[in-house]
Design an enzyme around this catalytic site. Structure first.
Site, mmCIF file in Angstrom:
data_model
loop_
_atom_site.group_PDB
_atom_site.id
_atom_site.type_symbol
_atom_site.label_atom_id
_atom_site.label_comp_id
_atom_site.label_asym_id
_atom_site.label_seq_id
_atom_site.Cartn_x
_atom_site.Cartn_y
_atom_site.Cartn_z
ATOM 1 N N SER A 104 24.604 -39.193 17.214
ATOM 2 C CA SER A 104 25.139 -37.856 16.955
ATOM 3 C C SER A 104 24.247 -36.734 17.462
ATOM 4 O O SER A 104 24.735 -35.659 17.772
ATOM 5 C CB SER A 104 25.391 -37.683 15.458
ATOM 6 O OG SER A 104 24.186 -37.818 14.733
ATOM 7 N N HIS A 125 31.343 -40.154 16.432
ATOM 8 C CA HIS A 125 31.540 -39.309 17.617
ATOM 9 C C HIS A 125 32.220 -40.045 18.764
ATOM 10 O O HIS A 125 32.277 -39.533 19.879
ATOM 11 C CB HIS A 125 30.193 -38.740 18.068
ATOM 12 C CG HIS A 125 29.566 -37.882 17.026
ATOM 13 N ND1 HIS A 125 29.852 -36.541 16.904
ATOM 14 C CD2 HIS A 125 28.722 -38.184 16.011
ATOM 15 C CE1 HIS A 125 29.182 -36.047 15.866
ATOM 16 N NE2 HIS A 125 28.491 -37.030 15.315
ATOM 17 N N LYS A 182 35.711 -35.238 12.585
ATOM 18 C CA LYS A 182 35.242 -34.737 13.871
ATOM 19 C C LYS A 182 36.431 -34.632 14.835
ATOM 20 O O LYS A 182 37.272 -33.768 14.645
ATOM 21 C CB LYS A 182 34.076 -35.575 14.341
ATOM 22 C CG LYS A 182 32.869 -35.149 13.498
ATOM 23 C CD LYS A 182 31.710 -36.041 13.417
ATOM 24 C CE LYS A 182 30.753 -35.466 12.356
ATOM 25 N NZ LYS A 182 29.717 -36.396 11.944
HETATM 26 C C1 LIG Z 1 29.099 -36.604 10.737
HETATM 27 C C2 LIG Z 1 28.581 -37.959 10.651
HETATM 28 C C3 LIG Z 1 28.754 -38.719 9.482
HETATM 29 C C4 LIG Z 1 29.329 -38.139 8.223
HETATM 30 O O1 LIG Z 1 30.707 -37.990 8.309
HETATM 31 P P1 LIG Z 1 31.435 -36.914 7.369
HETATM 32 O O2 LIG Z 1 32.853 -37.315 7.419
HETATM 33 O O3 LIG Z 1 31.164 -35.586 7.963
HETATM 34 O O4 LIG Z 1 30.833 -37.053 6.002
HETATM 35 C C5 LIG Z 1 28.323 -40.018 9.488
HETATM 36 N N1 LIG Z 1 27.743 -40.552 10.562
HETATM 37 C C6 LIG Z 1 27.538 -39.858 11.692
HETATM 38 C C7 LIG Z 1 26.898 -40.523 12.848
HETATM 39 C C8 LIG Z 1 27.944 -38.539 11.762
HETATM 40 O O5 LIG Z 1 27.719 -37.840 12.871
#
Ligand SMILES: *Cc1c(COP(=O)(O)O)cnc(C)c1O
Length: 384
Positions: free
Chosen positions: A182, A210, A240
């Protein structure tokens, strides 16, 4: 001053002195990557809404209709009365997209990562994770009673070395990695990790927060790497590219059934608001069918890296490392003056000495947006 305030103030002062203090900034979001901060109209290059689906008319309409039919909240845990009918459609779509038998939706990606490892491994078991794994994965690792070790970032040989030395001492072994990292934007070597996991009788779990919606025809990094059927635990988020909110895991039916029975962050948390579930379903409908849309974010990222002479992007995330937190903040402020919102990423989100600007590219960015961003980045003199 009371003790608790004194403690808070002194800790905040320490953060301030190290340029690590954070604050919430009210940000309005609109179509086409627009963001409004302190009255200034900006274009955001730090949002994870890669396809712009959070603003898509069909997605918004689905959320509105769900509120009309089912109300604003779920009312209870999914195991009590919170399992409204919209979950079925969403989980069917997720399992289809990830080519697994079943799927389970959690309240968020963080809650999924917090709740899953303790169900699968415990005392006498081993978790091996990439050293750059997301904070939510660390939370789940800590919540399990398994021993944990971290291999060097994307270094399969290092992972193998640890397994060779340690695997025999443990009953079960869980290997955890992000599909797309990320904060770095690079992809995990999933083929090699699958080979290794299978050879060493370990279970591979990917966090593809992602990857979904942008890689592998929208199916994510496992599909992109050609190993969709070989990863037994595929976690992701609906927050996302899917443009809504919530987390999920795709796996076989027995694993999903066990999680329903044991995952504390599912059992003891209220189900998602119906609007979030309906919006996610509507987005997945678009992701499954709009092959043109899902290719655009990567094209945008490539336009950016090519003009700056950077390596080809492996995802929609492109970091420019500044080193110090101060330099990252200064560069972010310079870009803001030119109308670009790119927040500085500082420790502990990234390792000490690797503060950075993290650019994310989305379908709604125009060629002109990117060309102007490139010019602004050149002015900041943060390029290597
Ligand atoms: C954003 C993210 C999460 C958390 O997900 P949410 O739905 O925002 O709680 C978990 N792992 C990674 C790699 C992320 O980028």
């Amino acid at each position: 001053m009371s003790g608790i305030e004194q403690m808070a103030r002194s800790k905040l002062a320490e953060l301030e002195a190290a340029a690590l203090r954070r604050a919430l900034s009210e940000t309005g979001r609109g179509d086409a990557g627009q963001a409004t901060r302190d009255g200034q109209q900006m274009i955001s290059f730090c949002c994870n809404d890669y396809l712009g689906l959070s603003q898509h008319p069909q997605v918004k309409q689905a959320a509105l209709a769900a509120i009309e039919q089912y109300g604003a909240g779920a009312g209870a845990s999914r195991l009590v009365t919170g399992n409204h009918p919209l979950y079925e459609d969403l989980e069917t779509r997720l399992a289809r997209l990830k080519e697994t038998e079943a799927a389970l939706v959690f309240g968020s990606g963080y809650l999924a990562n917090l709740g899953i490892p303790p169900v699968l491994v415990g005392s006498g078991d081993l978790i091996l994770a990439d050293e750059l794994s997301h904070a939510s994965m660390h939370a789940g690792i800590r919540a399990s009673n398994a021993d944990s070790l971290f291999y060097r970032h994307n270094d399969v040989a290092d992972c193998q070395k640890i397994l060779d030395e340690q695997r025999g001492d443990y009953r079960h072994c869980l290997i955890m990695t992000e599909g797309v990292f990320s904060m770095d934007g690079d992809r995990a070597p999933l083929v090699a990790l699958c080979d290794l996991a299978e050879r060493c009788d370990a279970w591979l779990m990917t966090d593809d927060a992602h990857g979904i919606g942008v890689l592998g025809d929208g199916r994510g990094s496992a599909a992109e790497a050609g190993v969709a059927g070989r990863i037994p635990l595929q976690m992701g988020t609906l927050s996302k590219a899917v443009g809504s909110y919530g987390g999920f895991i795709c796996a076989t039916k027995p694993v999903i059934d066990l999680l329903i029975n044991r995952a504390r962050s599912l059992i003891y948390a209220t189900g998602l608001p119906p609007a979030a579930v309906a919006a996610a379903s509507a987005s997945l409908e678009i992701i499954e069918n709009d092959g043109v849309l899902i290719r655009i974010p990567m094209e945008r990222a490539r336009r950016f890296t090519r003009q700056l002479g950077l390596p080809e992007p492996e995802s929609t995330i492109v970091p420019l490392i500044t080193g110090t937190a101060e330099a990252a903040l200064a560069a972010s402020n310079l870009l803001a003056k030119d109308g670009f919102l790119v927040t500085a990423i500082r420790p502990p989100t990234v390792p000490e000495g690797t503060a950075r600007l993290r650019f994310t590219f989305a379908a709604h960015h125009s060629d002109d947006d990117i060309d102007r961003l490139v010019a602004a980045v050149k002015k900041t003199e943060i390029l290597p």
